[in-house]
Enzyme design. Structure first.
Site, PDB file in Angstrom:
ATOM      1  N   ILE A  31       0.811  -1.221   0.000  1.00 12.55           N
ATOM      2  CA  ILE A  31       0.000   0.000   0.000  1.00 12.55           C
ATOM      3  C   ILE A  31       0.840   1.265   0.000  1.00 12.55           C
ATOM      4  O   ILE A  31       0.314   2.358  -0.108  1.00 12.55           O
ATOM      5  CB  ILE A  31      -0.967   0.031   1.211  1.00 12.55           C
ATOM      6  CG1 ILE A  31      -0.205  -0.269   2.511  1.00 12.55           C
ATOM      7  CG2 ILE A  31      -2.111  -0.935   1.015  1.00 12.55           C
ATOM      8  CD1 ILE A  31      -1.068  -0.152   3.751  1.00 12.55           C
ATOM      9  N   GLY A  32       2.131   1.087   0.123  1.00 14.78           N
ATOM     10  CA  GLY A  32       2.957   2.293   0.132  1.00 14.78           C
ATOM     11  C   GLY A  32       4.377   1.989  -0.274  1.00 14.78           C
ATOM     12  O   GLY A  32       4.861   0.865  -0.140  1.00 14.78           O
ATOM     13  N   GLU A  33       4.998   2.989  -0.808  1.00 16.80           N
ATOM     14  CA  GLU A  33       6.403   2.863  -1.192  1.00 16.80           C
ATOM     15  C   GLU A  33       7.039   4.151  -0.736  1.00 16.80           C
ATOM     16  O   GLU A  33       6.803   5.197  -1.314  1.00 16.80           O
ATOM     17  CB  GLU A  33       6.493   2.710  -2.715  1.00 16.80           C
ATOM     18  CG  GLU A  33       7.898   2.661  -3.263  1.00 16.80           C
ATOM     19  CD  GLU A  33       8.462   1.255  -3.210  1.00 16.80           C
ATOM     20  OE1 GLU A  33       7.873   0.367  -3.850  1.00 16.80           O
ATOM     21  OE2 GLU A  33       9.482   1.066  -2.534  1.00 16.80           O
ATOM     22  N   VAL A  39       5.426  -0.383   2.337  1.00 17.76           N
ATOM     23  CA  VAL A  39       4.408  -0.539   3.376  1.00 17.76           C
ATOM     24  C   VAL A  39       3.380  -1.543   2.853  1.00 17.76           C
ATOM     25  O   VAL A  39       2.949  -1.444   1.701  1.00 17.76           O
ATOM     26  CB  VAL A  39       3.728   0.809   3.702  1.00 17.76           C
ATOM     27  CG1 VAL A  39       2.704   0.641   4.813  1.00 17.76           C
ATOM     28  CG2 VAL A  39       4.769   1.861   4.100  1.00 17.76           C
ATOM     29  N   ASP A 164       7.397  16.884   8.429  1.00 16.26           N
ATOM     30  CA  ASP A 164       7.056  16.407   7.080  1.00 16.26           C
ATOM     31  C   ASP A 164       5.550  16.299   6.918  1.00 16.26           C
ATOM     32  O   ASP A 164       5.024  15.294   6.420  1.00 16.26           O
ATOM     33  CB  ASP A 164       7.728  15.064   6.792  1.00 16.26           C
ATOM     34  CG  ASP A 164       7.788  14.782   5.287  1.00 16.26           C
ATOM     35  OD1 ASP A 164       7.592  15.745   4.492  1.00 16.26           O
ATOM     36  OD2 ASP A 164       8.009  13.630   4.892  1.00 16.26           O
TER      37      ASP A 164
HETATM   38  N1  LIG Z   1      -0.552   2.680   9.185  1.00 19.30           N
HETATM   39  C1  LIG Z   1      -0.786   2.769   7.887  1.00 19.30           C
HETATM   40  N2  LIG Z   1      -1.957   2.345   7.383  1.00 19.30           N
HETATM   41  C2  LIG Z   1      -2.204   2.419   6.068  1.00 19.30           C
HETATM   42  N3  LIG Z   1      -1.348   2.919   5.168  1.00 19.30           N
HETATM   43  C3  LIG Z   1      -0.168   3.361   5.603  1.00 19.30           C
HETATM   44  C4  LIG Z   1       0.192   3.303   6.984  1.00 19.30           C
HETATM   45  N4  LIG Z   1       1.425   3.819   7.115  1.00 19.30           N
HETATM   46  C5  LIG Z   1       1.818   4.184   5.881  1.00 19.30           C
HETATM   47  N5  LIG Z   1       0.869   3.913   4.961  1.00 19.30           N
HETATM   48  C6  LIG Z   1       0.915   4.183   3.518  1.00 19.30           C
HETATM   49  O1  LIG Z   1       2.248   4.102   3.071  1.00 19.30           O
HETATM   50  C7  LIG Z   1       2.692   5.377   2.581  1.00 19.30           C
HETATM   51  C8  LIG Z   1       4.150   5.581   2.932  1.00 19.30           C
HETATM   52  O2  LIG Z   1       4.268   5.510   4.343  1.00 19.30           O
HETATM   53  P1  LIG Z   1       5.302   6.399   5.139  1.00 19.30           P
HETATM   54  O3  LIG Z   1       5.122   7.828   4.731  1.00 19.30           O
HETATM   55  O4  LIG Z   1       5.205   6.099   6.570  1.00 19.30           O
HETATM   56  O5  LIG Z   1       6.631   5.796   4.546  1.00 19.30           O
HETATM   57  P2  LIG Z   1       7.922   6.567   4.183  1.00 19.30           P
HETATM   58  O6  LIG Z   1       8.880   5.552   3.728  1.00 19.30           O
HETATM   59  O7  LIG Z   1       8.329   7.412   5.307  1.00 19.30           O
HETATM   60  O8  LIG Z   1       7.374   7.400   2.977  1.00 19.30           O
HETATM   61  P3  LIG Z   1       7.759   8.862   2.562  1.00 19.30           P
HETATM   62  O9  LIG Z   1       9.187   8.821   2.296  1.00 19.30           O
HETATM   63  O10 LIG Z   1       6.904   9.104   1.367  1.00 19.30           O
HETATM   64  O11 LIG Z   1       7.354   9.767   3.676  1.00 19.30           O
HETATM   65  C9  LIG Z   1       1.745   6.389   3.191  1.00 19.30           C
HETATM   66  O12 LIG Z   1       1.625   7.540   2.388  1.00 19.30           O
HETATM   67  C10 LIG Z   1       0.442   5.606   3.267  1.00 19.30           C
HETATM   68  O13 LIG Z   1      -0.242   5.643   2.033  1.00 19.30           O
END
Ligand SMILES: Nc1ncnc2c1ncn2[C@@H]1O[C@H](COP(=O)(O)OP(=O)(O)OP(=O)(O)O)[C@@H](O)[C@H]1O
Length: 522
Positions: A31-33, A39, A164
């Site tokens: 669901i996330g990258e 993620v 952020d």
């Molecule tokens: N607890 C959660 N439940 C559902 N989706 C999530 C959750 N945590 C993160 N995500 C999804 O994953 C994406 C990326 O998560 P997160 O921002 O924590 O990772 P990151 O590696 O720090 O990303 P970025 O570098 O873009 O900030 C989020 O934008 C969201 O869509």
């Protein structure tokens, strides 16, 4: 670089932390990258609870456990609030990581992955607002804004700067609850503001002028600028300050908020990079003018919205409104009141990553259809080929799952990458990105903290349609001034070759927020 001992986190008091394996969870879908890694939505095999697993990317971390992850874990362990994401535990994968073909992945000296386990949230604000046809109502916007401010106020009184704030880091569930997430750039601060902090934080479009002017002593006001940008974006329907690089970002800010001087912002002329970016002529502030008379907008900004926005987008951080005072603003206490989160529509899950993927697929389908059409054109007698747009119009993923609310206009445009801090992915503009791509990033709540969201009397008003864009509009891009007020780049700005992860010309934004990128950031 700060590092924990190999394979050890030692961050917890709770014995279960780090002791369970990731095989307690069944991965369902990605669901996330992020900068950190992927993620996943996952199900705990025993309890069947749905969670989000954020894999901590170790491949670039030669010297130990990444400091960004250590910070995020430490900070999240001390924050417990309804509007802050709950980190449930840390789990590890027992053996060496293997790729899809079962081949061992090198370069991971911990011989396994480490995952943060979070409560699962159905959406992030970017994914949700980018759904085709999505239109938030004013009470919905007020509801999200109030929760954002409540969560942030809680962080600030606990002396944590988020650093952020942006749509993809604001998670929303199908009960209408919004939570602040991604504390990878967060840090604790002390109220005396004497510590020197890095100014290379906050995704460019949401970065305040004091950081762009080189300040290293700052406080909670940096987050409030980002909140102002989100607020305006929710009402305006698209990002309001989509700079392509730091100098352009500052130019855009000055064009909207006016050029600062010692009168409006005492001390500004002494800021480290002021002389590099000194505007060549003075410009009048035009926040109200810009948002009062909008040719293309979904909502007009009412008087109270404008007043609040003015106070959030105040150039001088010492005069910028705090989260606590913003919660007291008339905007939240006048009709229509903020919606009760429970009454908000439920939508199919929408994360930026997924909406981006769907849009890419749609684009590919369009291209195939176009190619087929071109190939068939010479055969004039063949029947016309069906356009993919017809298919698209039947699929309306932006529709809420319950239909009790307002109907939604169709609208394209998901932005998939996301721009980050000094470099990074993008939903927003980064050179050549097709209308998408994000900018780079480089005690308790005084009566607000965890209480329920009370309705404020005076029954629900009729809600006009409107909300955050989704019209595929002009995200990103938008160059230069047209006002001739650009900063004095000639003098060699601070954003030239010196910054880590930044190329010699201003348009570079690649990179991630890893140590490599930020160096010894604080
Ligand atoms: N607890 C959660 N439940 C559902 N989706 C999530 C959750 N945590 C993160 N995500 C999804 O994953 C994406 C990326 O998560 P997160 O921002 O924590 O990772 P990151 O590696 O720090 O990303 P970025 O570098 O873009 O900030 C989020 O934008 C969201 O869509």
């Amino acid at each position: 670089m700060a590092a924990a001992g190999p394979g050890q986190l030692n961050l917890d008091e709770s014995p279960s932390w780090g002791s369970r394996g990731v095989d307690c969870f069944e991965k369902l879908e990605q669901i996330g990258e992020g900068t950190y890694g992927q993620v996943f939505m996952a199900k705990e095999t025993g309890t069947k609870e749905i969670v989000a697993l954020k894999k901590i990317r170790m491949d670039n971390e030669r010297e130990g456990f990444p400091i960004t992850a250590i910070r995020e874990i430490k900070i999240l362990k001390k924050l417990h609030h309804q509007n802050v994401i709950n980190l449930k535990e840390i789990v590890t994968s027992p053996g060496p990581e293997r790729d899809e073909q079962g081949k061992q992945i090198d370069g991971n000296k911990y011989k396994g992955g480490i995952y943060m386990v979070f409560e699962y949230m159905d959406h992030d604000l970017t994914g949700l607002s980018d759904r085709p046809g999505m239109r938030f109502t004013i009470p919905q916007i007020k509801c999200y804004m109030r929760q954002l401010l409540t969560g942030l106020h809680y962080c600030h009184i606990n002396q944590v700067l988020h650093r952020d704030i942006k749509g993809s880091n604001l998670l929303i569930d199908n009960h209408g609850i919004l939570k602040l997430a991604d504390f990878g750039l967060a840090r604790s601060f002390s109220n005396d503001h004497n510590a020197h902090l890095t100014n290379r934080v906050i995704t460019l479009w949401y970065r305040p002028p004091e950081l762009l002017l080189g300040s290293t002593q700052y406080g909670p006001a940096v987050d409030m600028w980002s909140v102002g940008c989100i607020f305006a974006e929710l009402l305006f329907g698209k990002p309001i300050l989509p700079g392509k690089n730091e100098p352009e970002q500052l130019t855009k800010i000055f064009e909207l908020c006016g050029t600062p001087d010692e009168l409006s912002w005492p001390g500004v002329t002494k800021m480290p990079w002021y002389n590099n970016f000194k505007p060549s002529r003075s410009i009048k502030r035009r926040v109200k003018e810009k948002f009062v008379s909008l040719p293309v907008c979904y909502y007009s900004f009412d008087r109270h919205a404008l007043d609040l926005l003015e106070r959030m987008l105040t150039l001088d951080p010492s005069q910028r409104i705090s989260a606590k005072d913003a919660l007291d603003a008339e905007y939240f206490w006048t009709d229509p009141p903020p919606a009760d989160p429970q009454t908000l529509p439920k939508y199919e899950s929408s994360h930026e990553f997924q909406t981006k993927k769907r849009r890419q697929q749609q684009r590919q389908a369009d291209e195939v259809a176009k190619r087929q059409k071109t190939q068939h054109q010479p055969h004039a007698r063949l029947p016309p080929i069906q356009q993919s747009g017809q298919l698209h119009s039947q699929i309306r993923p932006g529709q809420p799952m319950n239909t009790s609310h307002h109907s939604m206009a169709a609208g394209p445009s998901h932005n998939y990458g996301k721009p980050r801090g000094p470099g990074g992915p993008n939903r927003y503009p980064q050179g050549g990105n097709q209308g998408g791509g994000y900018p780079n990033r480089g005690g308790q709540g005084g009566g607000y903290s965890s209480g329920p969201y009370s309705q404020q009397g005076r029954g629900p008003p009729p809600y006009p349609g409107g909300g955050m864009g989704g019209t595929g509009g002009p995200r990103g891009g938008g160059s230069g001034s047209g006002y001739g007020v650009g900063p004095n780049y000639q003098q060699g700005g601070p954003y030239g070759a010196s910054g880590p992860g930044r190329g010699p010309n201003y348009s570079q934004q690649g990179g991630s927020r890893s140590q490599q990128q930020y160096g010894n950031w604080q």
